[in-house]
Design a protein around this motif. Structure first.
Motif, mmCIF file in Angstrom:
data_model
loop_
_atom_site.group_PDB
_atom_site.id
_atom_site.type_symbol
_atom_site.label_atom_id
_atom_site.label_comp_id
_atom_site.label_asym_id
_atom_site.label_seq_id
_atom_site.Cartn_x
_atom_site.Cartn_y
_atom_site.Cartn_z
ATOM 1 N N GLY A 1 0.777 -1.233 0.000
ATOM 2 C CA GLY A 1 0.000 0.000 0.000
ATOM 3 C C GLY A 1 0.807 1.281 0.000
ATOM 4 N N LEU A 2 2.120 1.193 0.052
ATOM 5 C CA LEU A 2 2.976 2.380 0.118
ATOM 6 C C LEU A 2 3.613 2.640 -1.252
ATOM 7 C CD1 LEU A 2 4.398 4.636 1.696
ATOM 8 C CD2 LEU A 2 6.127 2.945 2.363
ATOM 9 N N VAL A 3 3.359 3.832 -1.793
ATOM 10 C CA VAL A 3 3.973 4.228 -3.061
ATOM 11 C C VAL A 3 5.069 5.237 -2.738
ATOM 12 C CG1 VAL A 3 3.614 5.262 -5.328
ATOM 13 C CG2 VAL A 3 1.795 3.891 -4.291
ATOM 14 N N ARG A 4 6.295 4.782 -2.765
ATOM 15 C CA ARG A 4 7.429 5.657 -2.464
ATOM 16 C C ARG A 4 7.823 6.455 -3.711
ATOM 17 N NH1 ARG A 4 10.103 4.474 2.174
ATOM 18 N NH2 ARG A 4 9.592 2.493 3.160
ATOM 19 N N PRO A 5 8.055 7.754 -3.566
ATOM 20 C CA PRO A 5 8.514 8.536 -4.716
ATOM 21 C C PRO A 5 9.840 8.006 -5.266
ATOM 22 C CG PRO A 5 8.339 9.923 -2.734
ATOM 23 C CD PRO A 5 7.856 8.560 -2.374
ATOM 24 N N GLU A 6 10.686 7.467 -4.388
ATOM 25 C CA GLU A 6 11.970 6.914 -4.826
ATOM 26 C C GLU A 6 11.761 5.698 -5.721
ATOM 27 O OE1 GLU A 6 12.364 8.994 -0.942
ATOM 28 O OE2 GLU A 6 11.092 7.349 -1.603
ATOM 29 N N ALA A 7 10.740 4.891 -5.436
ATOM 30 C CA ALA A 7 10.440 3.732 -6.270
ATOM 31 C C ALA A 7 9.926 4.178 -7.630
ATOM 32 C CB ALA A 7 9.427 2.817 -5.590
ATOM 33 N N LEU A 8 9.040 5.164 -7.637
ATOM 34 C CA LEU A 8 8.524 5.674 -8.904
ATOM 35 C C LEU A 8 9.655 6.243 -9.755
ATOM 36 C CD1 LEU A 8 5.242 7.412 -7.676
ATOM 37 C CD2 LEU A 8 5.488 5.147 -8.739
ATOM 38 N N ALA A 9 10.569 6.963 -9.138
ATOM 39 C CA ALA A 9 11.707 7.526 -9.874
ATOM 40 C C ALA A 9 12.590 6.416 -10.443
ATOM 41 C CB ALA A 9 12.521 8.447 -8.966
ATOM 42 N N ALA A 10 12.830 5.370 -9.653
ATOM 43 C CA ALA A 10 13.680 4.263 -10.110
ATOM 44 C C ALA A 10 13.042 3.491 -11.258
ATOM 45 C CB ALA A 10 13.984 3.315 -8.948
ATOM 46 N N LEU A 11 11.718 3.463 -11.311
ATOM 47 C CA LEU A 11 11.015 2.726 -12.358
ATOM 48 C C LEU A 11 10.730 3.574 -13.597
ATOM 49 C CD1 LEU A 11 8.507 0.829 -10.061
ATOM 50 C CD2 LEU A 11 10.523 -0.135 -11.205
ATOM 51 N N SER A 12 10.963 4.879 -13.507
ATOM 52 C CA SER A 12 10.685 5.735 -14.662
ATOM 53 C C SER A 12 11.558 5.301 -15.834
ATOM 54 C CB SER A 12 10.920 7.209 -14.326
ATOM 55 O OG SER A 12 12.292 7.456 -14.143
ATOM 56 N N GLY A 13 10.994 5.395 -17.016
ATOM 57 C CA GLY A 13 11.703 4.948 -18.211
ATOM 58 C C GLY A 13 11.443 3.490 -18.548
ATOM 59 N N SER A 14 10.706 2.796 -17.695
ATOM 60 C CA SER A 14 10.361 1.393 -17.973
ATOM 61 C C SER A 14 9.285 1.338 -19.058
ATOM 62 C CB SER A 14 9.825 0.704 -16.714
ATOM 63 O OG SER A 14 10.791 0.686 -15.697
ATOM 64 N N GLU A 15 9.373 0.328 -19.901
ATOM 65 C CA GLU A 15 8.321 0.097 -20.904
ATOM 66 C C GLU A 15 7.164 -0.696 -20.309
ATOM 67 O OE1 GLU A 15 9.758 -1.785 -24.504
ATOM 68 O OE2 GLU A 15 11.758 -1.033 -24.038
ATOM 69 N N LEU A 16 7.469 -1.438 -19.259
ATOM 70 C CA LEU A 16 6.518 -2.321 -18.598
ATOM 71 C C LEU A 16 6.954 -2.413 -17.153
ATOM 72 C CD1 LEU A 16 4.292 -4.615 -18.723
ATOM 73 C CD2 LEU A 16 6.169 -6.187 -19.262
ATOM 74 N N ILE A 17 5.982 -2.530 -16.243
ATOM 75 C CA ILE A 17 6.289 -2.732 -14.827
ATOM 76 C C ILE A 17 5.620 -4.016 -14.375
ATOM 77 C CG2 ILE A 17 6.007 -1.835 -12.474
ATOM 78 C CD1 ILE A 17 6.120 0.998 -13.700
ATOM 79 N N LEU A 18 6.383 -4.859 -13.697
ATOM 80 C CA LEU A 18 5.878 -6.098 -13.125
ATOM 81 C C LEU A 18 5.837 -5.936 -11.609
ATOM 82 C CD1 LEU A 18 7.994 -8.636 -15.217
ATOM 83 C CD2 LEU A 18 5.717 -7.722 -15.726
ATOM 84 N N HIS A 19 4.678 -6.232 -11.011
ATOM 85 C CA HIS A 19 4.550 -6.169 -9.553
ATOM 86 C C HIS A 19 4.331 -7.594 -9.052
ATOM 87 C CE1 HIS A 19 3.507 -5.201 -5.511
ATOM 88 N NE2 HIS A 19 3.491 -3.886 -5.745
ATOM 89 N N ALA A 20 5.269 -8.084 -8.242
ATOM 90 C CA ALA A 20 5.260 -9.472 -7.794
ATOM 91 C C ALA A 20 4.497 -9.687 -6.495
ATOM 92 C CB ALA A 20 6.691 -9.996 -7.678
ATOM 93 N N GLY A 21 3.431 -8.941 -6.279
ATOM 94 C CA GLY A 21 2.517 -9.233 -5.189
ATOM 95 C C GLY A 21 2.727 -8.481 -3.896
ATOM 96 N N ASP A 22 1.713 -8.616 -3.021
ATOM 97 C CA ASP A 22 1.564 -7.803 -1.822
ATOM 98 C C ASP A 22 1.550 -6.333 -2.230
ATOM 99 O OD1 ASP A 22 1.153 -9.915 -0.163
ATOM 100 O OD2 ASP A 22 3.055 -9.763 0.903
ATOM 101 N N VAL A 23 0.632 -6.054 -3.155
ATOM 102 C CA VAL A 23 0.438 -4.712 -3.705
ATOM 103 C C VAL A 23 -0.080 -3.790 -2.611
ATOM 104 C CG1 VAL A 23 -0.864 -3.374 -5.409
ATOM 105 C CG2 VAL A 23 -0.032 -5.673 -6.006
ATOM 106 N N GLY A 24 -1.156 -4.186 -1.952
ATOM 107 C CA GLY A 24 -1.708 -3.413 -0.853
ATOM 108 C C GLY A 24 -2.909 -2.558 -1.198
ATOM 109 N N GLY A 25 -3.150 -2.313 -2.454
ATOM 110 C CA GLY A 25 -4.331 -1.540 -2.835
ATOM 111 C C GLY A 25 -4.256 -1.056 -4.264
ATOM 112 N N PRO A 26 -5.405 -0.723 -4.841
ATOM 113 C CA PRO A 26 -5.441 -0.308 -6.242
ATOM 114 C C PRO A 26 -4.703 1.000 -6.512
ATOM 115 C CG PRO A 26 -7.586 0.018 -5.204
ATOM 116 C CD PRO A 26 -6.736 -0.715 -4.218
#
Length: 167
Positions: free
Chosen positions: A20-45
């Motif tokens: 359930g926690l969306v860290r700005p650091e995670a979003l920055a690290a994933l920027s530029g990705s063509e696809l994002i895979l989330h391997a579970g324990d998402v926590g919410g939509p």
């Protein structure tokens, strides 16, 4: 993305255990990705919505993903990127219950909150670690896959959280 040796490179972001926690650091690290895979324990939509603002997302349900919103998440997913087949589930210990008949280039799992990359029998095994609330003294991280043809390489991307901000 880029071309090397005549084949296009595809950049895939990998994240897990956000709880359930969306860290700005995670979003920055994933920027530029063509696809994002989330391997579970998402926590919410809201987590999936934030990631979808960067790139299309494929997610699997983790053991803590409950409720109506999580019912649409599969327990396992197979994703094709270029000539590589990627298999995703939350807990790699569940792999014995069948990864499917097709050979895969990589198996992606979370659950342990421990980032790891290993190769076994020509298959890359990746755990991106946790990008959610800090657990014990484990590091916070995501991962990046580079797919070129059928070849898949991975790197762990540590997340630096400023001092004073809850971990």
């Amino acid at each position: 993305m880029t071309k090397r040796g005549g084949q296009r490179e595809h950049r895939v972001g990998v994240i897990s255990d956000t709880h359930g926690l969306v860290r700005p650091e995670a979003l920055a690290a994933l920027s530029g990705s063509e696809l994002i895979l989330h391997a579970g324990d998402v926590g919410g939509p809201e987590v999936l919505a934030a990631l979808s603002a960067i790139a299309p997302v494929t997610a699997v349900r983790g053991n803590n993903d409950r409720g109506r919103w999580a019912e649409g998440l599969p327990e396992r997913a197979t994703v094709r990127v270029a000539d590589a087949t990627l298999f995703m589930l939350h807990d790699v210990k569940e792999l014995a219950r069948g990864a499917g008949a097709a050979p895969v280039a990589a198996v992606i799992a979370g659950h342990s909150h421990r980032p790891a990359i290993r190769e076994e029998g020509g298959v890359l095994f990746l755990n991106p670690g946790s990008a959610g609330p800090r657990r014990f003294k484990l590091p916070l991280s995501v991962a990046r896959l580079i797919v070129q043809g059928a070849r898949v390489t991975a790197e762990i991307v540590p997340l630096s959280v400023p001092a004073g901000r809850p971990g």
